[in-house]
Design a protein around this motif. Structure first.
Motif, PDB file in Angstrom:
ATOM      1  N   LEU A  16       0.835  -1.207   0.000  1.00 47.49           N
ATOM      2  CA  LEU A  16       0.000   0.000   0.000  1.00 47.49           C
ATOM      3  C   LEU A  16       0.873   1.261   0.000  1.00 47.49           C
ATOM      4  CD1 LEU A  16      -3.092  -0.132   2.407  1.00 47.49           C
ATOM      5  CD2 LEU A  16      -3.048   0.428  -0.028  1.00 47.49           C
ATOM      6  N   SER A  17       1.980   1.183   0.771  1.00 48.67           N
ATOM      7  CA  SER A  17       2.826   2.376   0.867  1.00 48.67           C
ATOM      8  C   SER A  17       3.629   2.608  -0.403  1.00 48.67           C
ATOM      9  CB  SER A  17       3.735   2.295   2.092  1.00 48.67           C
ATOM     10  OG  SER A  17       4.468   1.102   2.033  1.00 48.67           O
ATOM     11  N   LEU A  18       3.669   1.603  -1.298  1.00 44.71           N
ATOM     12  CA  LEU A  18       4.281   1.819  -2.611  1.00 44.71           C
ATOM     13  C   LEU A  18       3.263   2.491  -3.542  1.00 44.71           C
ATOM     14  CD1 LEU A  18       6.193  -1.541  -3.234  1.00 44.71           C
ATOM     15  CD2 LEU A  18       7.149   0.673  -2.572  1.00 44.71           C
ATOM     16  N   MET A  19       1.968   2.189  -3.329  1.00 45.28           N
ATOM     17  CA  MET A  19       0.912   2.746  -4.176  1.00 45.28           C
ATOM     18  C   MET A  19       0.563   4.173  -3.771  1.00 45.28           C
ATOM     19  SD  MET A  19      -1.477  -0.659  -4.071  1.00 45.28           S
ATOM     20  CE  MET A  19      -2.990   0.029  -4.696  1.00 45.28           C
ATOM     21  N   PRO A  23       1.246   7.747  -1.030  1.00 41.22           N
ATOM     22  CA  PRO A  23       2.267   8.468  -0.247  1.00 41.22           C
ATOM     23  C   PRO A  23       2.030   8.314   1.241  1.00 41.22           C
ATOM     24  CG  PRO A  23       0.650  10.030  -1.095  1.00 41.22           C
ATOM     25  CD  PRO A  23       0.234   8.663  -1.582  1.00 41.22           C
ATOM     26  N   ILE A  24       2.167   7.082   1.730  1.00 35.32           N
ATOM     27  CA  ILE A  24       1.910   6.844   3.149  1.00 35.32           C
ATOM     28  C   ILE A  24       3.030   6.070   3.822  1.00 35.32           C
ATOM     29  CG2 ILE A  24      -0.614   6.894   3.049  1.00 35.32           C
ATOM     30  CD1 ILE A  24      -0.507   3.811   2.919  1.00 35.32           C
ATOM     31  N   ARG A  25       3.084   6.149   5.129  1.00 39.30           N
ATOM     32  CA  ARG A  25       4.003   5.333   5.924  1.00 39.30           C
ATOM     33  C   ARG A  25       3.212   4.828   7.127  1.00 39.30           C
ATOM     34  NH1 ARG A  25       6.060   8.921  10.102  1.00 39.30           N
ATOM     35  NH2 ARG A  25       5.160  10.963   9.700  1.00 39.30           N
ATOM     36  N   SER A  26       3.704   3.767   7.744  1.00 37.88           N
ATOM     37  CA  SER A  26       2.966   3.195   8.864  1.00 37.88           C
ATOM     38  C   SER A  26       3.822   3.156  10.112  1.00 37.88           C
ATOM     39  CB  SER A  26       2.510   1.781   8.519  1.00 37.88           C
ATOM     40  OG  SER A  26       3.626   0.963   8.278  1.00 37.88           O
ATOM     41  N   ILE A  27       3.232   3.451  11.269  1.00 36.19           N
ATOM     42  CA  ILE A  27       3.950   3.316  12.538  1.00 36.19           C
ATOM     43  C   ILE A  27       3.066   2.577  13.537  1.00 36.19           C
ATOM     44  CG2 ILE A  27       5.451   5.338  12.307  1.00 36.19           C
ATOM     45  CD1 ILE A  27       3.381   6.807  14.129  1.00 36.19           C
ATOM     46  N   PRO A  28       3.686   1.671  14.321  1.00 40.78           N
ATOM     47  CA  PRO A  28       2.899   0.973  15.339  1.00 40.78           C
ATOM     48  C   PRO A  28       2.432   1.969  16.387  1.00 40.78           C
ATOM     49  CG  PRO A  28       5.063  -0.041  15.025  1.00 40.78           C
ATOM     50  CD  PRO A  28       5.100   1.282  14.350  1.00 40.78           C
ATOM     51  N   SER A  29       1.191   1.807  16.828  1.00 39.63           N
ATOM     52  CA  SER A  29       0.641   2.711  17.833  1.00 39.63           C
ATOM     53  C   SER A  29      -0.187   1.872  18.784  1.00 39.63           C
ATOM     54  CB  SER A  29      -0.192   3.791  17.152  1.00 39.63           C
ATOM     55  OG  SER A  29      -1.100   4.374  18.063  1.00 39.63           O
ATOM     56  N   GLY A  30       0.433   1.495  19.892  1.00 41.76           N
ATOM     57  CA  GLY A  30      -0.254   0.599  20.818  1.00 41.76           C
ATOM     58  C   GLY A  30      -0.474  -0.735  20.119  1.00 41.76           C
ATOM     59  N   GLU A  31      -1.710  -1.213  20.103  1.00 43.60           N
ATOM     60  CA  GLU A  31      -1.999  -2.486  19.434  1.00 43.60           C
ATOM     61  C   GLU A  31      -2.316  -2.277  17.967  1.00 43.60           C
ATOM     62  OE1 GLU A  31      -4.819  -4.756  21.709  1.00 43.60           O
ATOM     63  OE2 GLU A  31      -3.174  -5.149  23.118  1.00 43.60           O
ATOM     64  N   LEU A  91      -1.888  -0.200  14.044  1.00 40.66           N
ATOM     65  CA  LEU A  91      -0.914   0.274  13.080  1.00 40.66           C
ATOM     66  C   LEU A  91      -1.487   1.585  12.553  1.00 40.66           C
ATOM     67  CD1 LEU A  91       1.724  -0.905  11.942  1.00 40.66           C
ATOM     68  CD2 LEU A  91       0.382  -1.802  10.041  1.00 40.66           C
ATOM     69  N   LEU A  92      -0.736   2.658  12.680  1.00 40.96           N
ATOM     70  CA  LEU A  92      -1.250   3.951  12.272  1.00 40.96           C
ATOM     71  C   LEU A  92      -0.709   4.302  10.884  1.00 40.96           C
ATOM     72  CD1 LEU A  92      -3.059   6.134  13.519  1.00 40.96           C
ATOM     73  CD2 LEU A  92      -0.968   7.238  14.376  1.00 40.96           C
ATOM     74  N   LEU A  93      -1.590   4.710   9.971  1.00 39.24           N
ATOM     75  CA  LEU A  93      -1.146   5.139   8.642  1.00 39.24           C
ATOM     76  C   LEU A  93      -1.064   6.656   8.625  1.00 39.24           C
ATOM     77  CD1 LEU A  93      -2.990   2.952   5.979  1.00 39.24           C
ATOM     78  CD2 LEU A  93      -0.822   2.564   7.121  1.00 39.24           C
ATOM     79  N   LEU A  94       0.095   7.148   8.190  1.00 39.16           N
ATOM     80  CA  LEU A  94       0.301   8.595   8.138  1.00 39.16           C
ATOM     81  C   LEU A  94       0.759   9.020   6.753  1.00 39.16           C
ATOM     82  CD1 LEU A  94       2.358   8.996  11.441  1.00 39.16           C
ATOM     83  CD2 LEU A  94      -0.049   9.586  11.120  1.00 39.16           C
ATOM     84  N   ARG A  95       0.530  10.297   6.473  1.00 39.70           N
ATOM     85  CA  ARG A  95       1.027  10.866   5.231  1.00 39.70           C
ATOM     86  C   ARG A  95       2.559  10.861   5.264  1.00 39.70           C
ATOM     87  NH1 ARG A  95      -1.850  13.823   1.714  1.00 39.70           N
ATOM     88  NH2 ARG A  95      -3.632  13.819   3.103  1.00 39.70           N
ATOM     89  N   LYS A  96       3.192  10.623   4.108  1.00 40.83           N
ATOM     90  CA  LYS A  96       4.652  10.583   4.036  1.00 40.83           C
ATOM     91  C   LYS A  96       5.215  11.993   4.128  1.00 40.83           C
ATOM     92  CE  LYS A  96       6.386   6.670   1.790  1.00 40.83           C
ATOM     93  NZ  LYS A  96       6.413   5.946   0.520  1.00 40.83           N
TER      94      LYS A  96
END
Lengths: 327, 181
Positions: free
Chosen positions: A307-310, A312-320, A322-327
């Motif tokens: 998904l992050s190749l398709m 402009p996003i990146r993912s970070i673990p947030s507690g239990e 996975l949070l998707l954020l703008r790159k």
């Protein structure tokens, strides 16, 4: 004929064999003549045949009532999760077994209607069920469905979720799916019904499907859908009819999700049904970003990586989560 | 109205009618195998009388019993087809005009010739079916209770038609044994 069982039992066995044989779809004059010969052999044969026939007619007269009674007797036995019935399904690309060893919870019916069997899947669970008439239903994750068959009707209720129906043809017993406030009615066909929080949609791959409001007084029109058509009805009752490739809609069954300009928030909602670990998009604007492409459901990490190749996003673990954020 | 008690000479009946009088009971039991009840089979026997009477008494019938059974088998096949057509028509009608309330079809009226079976008896009948071995019970349920043909039952169960017939035969014998009064 020489019989080693007791006379009476042997005679009854022969009478039963004759009664069963005369039920053949292509019963003929030859059957009739042989039957008459057997009957003429002894008055015991006539007596046994009359007894078998009396029972046969009694079941004919009581068929519906007996079916109801059988269903009622079966209910407690079904109130058990049966892991043995789970289905392993392999995803398209990687060949990982996503939902290996799943248990479906077969729940006791909450309704007092005759013969209802209920099925439910949880997150990441897919289930294939074969109904008594030979129809096959594939349940997507987080789906609740109940089935009630009688002599004159086949009724399915899709309380929540998505399912693909491959319906066995039986013109004498219409097959209906009740979902939301609508009834989907078919004779023999293949179609997908999705009844989620965002609304109802019906996609037809084969045959014809009739969709109409469940209550005559309710708002909304009746639609007759043919292969390649999709009807969407949102929660406000707004209807949209479109031409689609049904195989794209059906792709979830083979472990793929296909999207055309679908908002990321909806894609994430779908993914959150397929995996136990949840993904969150807290930025509403990011949630509106359109996604177009095929997502292979092998494992969550790979899906998010792709998904992050398709996008402009990146993912970070947030507690239990996975949070998707703008790159 | 059976002409059996007629004062006419047997010879004037013609061989077919003589055969019908002689084989009446077995013909009745043959036809009743595929009717809902004995009364419907009696109706079919009356139809058979009419058909036999229509055959010229002077016709050269060499094998009257065989011909009689041919007529009876045709009558039975027609009867089975017409009742199937009737139920298909009912199904069609239900699709076209039946209102659905909350996803439930409004139940149709029971057929006029539907015989009522007492509640306690229904309980016994259901218990006996529930006690059948699983495959036998499934075949009986699909074929007899849900009214599917042997071929459709075979398809639904994934077994041969021959096997369905075997299951049905064993089910009848088993049920007759269990429900003996």
């Amino acid at each position: 004929m020489i019989s080693i069982v007791s006379d009476e039992e042997g005679t009854m066995a022969n009478a039963s064999a004759w009664l069963a044989r005369l039920q053949r779809d292509d019963v003929s004059e030859a059957d009739a003549i042989e039957f008459e010969t057997w009957l003429a052999e002894s008055s015991a044969n006539v007596g046994a045949y009359r007894r078998a026939l009396a029972l046969w007619h009694e079941y004919e007269a009581a068929a519906e009532a007996v079916l109801v009674e059988l269903a009622a007797a079966n209910r407690p036995a079904r109130a058990v999760a049966r892991p043995g019935l789970s289905r392993r399904w392999l995803v398209g690309g990687g060949g990982f077994a996503v939902a290996a060893g799943l248990a479906i919870a077969v729940m006791p019916s909450l309704l007092a209607v005759p013969t209802i069997q209920s099925y439910a899947t949880g997150k990441g669970q897919h289930q294939r069920i074969t109904l008594a008439d030979g129809s096959v239903v594939d349940l997507d994750a987080e789906t609740k469905l109940s089935v009630s068959f009688s002599r004159s009707a086949r009724r399915v209720t899709l309380a929540d979720g998505e399912a693909i129906f491959d319906v066995a043809h039986d013109a004498g017993r219409p097959f209906t799916v009740a979902a939301s406030n609508h009834v989907v009615r078919v004779v023999g066909t293949q179609f997908d019904v999705r009844n989620r929080h965002d609304g109802l949609s019906v996609t037809v791959a084969r045959g014809k499907v009739d969709v109409r409001p469940a209550k005559a007084a309710a708002s909304g029109r009746a639609f007759l859908l043919t292969a390649g058509q999709r009807l969407e009805i949102d929660r406000t009752g707004l209807e949209r009819l479109s031409a689609v490739d049904p195989q794209e809609t059906f792709s979830w069954r083979s472990g793929r999700l296909v999207y055309r300009a679908e908002p990321l928030a909806n894609v994430v909602a779908d993914l959150n049904r397929q995996f136990v670990e949840q993904i969150e998009v807290s930025d509403p604007e990011l949630g509106r970003t359109p996604v177009t492409g095929v997502i292979v459901l092998d494992d969550q990490a790979s899906v998010v990586a792709r998904l992050s190749l398709m996008l402009p996003i990146r993912s970070i673990p947030s507690g239990e989560k996975l949070l998707l954020l703008r790159k | 109205m059976a002409p059996a008690g007629s004062t006419e000479q047997a010879g004037e009946h013609g061989p077919l009618l003589d055969a019908l009088i002689e084989k009446r009971e077995s013909l009745l039991l043959f036809l009743a195998s595929r009717t809902r009840c004995m009364a419907t089979a009696e109706d079919l026997i009356q139809d058979l009388y009419i058909k036999v009477a229509a055959v010229d008494a002077g016709a050269d019938v060499r094998a009257p019993v065989a011909m009689l059974y041919r007529m009876a088998a045709n009558l039975m096949v027609d009867h089975v087809r017409s009742t199937q057509r009737a139920s298909r028509r009912n199904g069609q009608w239900r699709m076209d005009t039946h209102a659905t309330v909350g996803g439930e079809d409004v139940a149709g009226e029971p057929a006029a010739d539907e015989v009522l079976v007492a509640k306690e008896r229904v309980h016994l009948l259901a218990e006996a079916v529930a006690a059948l071995p699983p495959k036998m019970g499934q075949a009986f349920r699909l074929h007899k209770l849900e009214g599917q043909s042997q071929a459709d039952t075979a398809r639904a169960m994934g077994v041969s038609v021959k096997m369905v017939e075997k299951h049905i035969q064993a089910a009848i014998a088993n049920l007759a044994q269990r429900l003996r009064t």
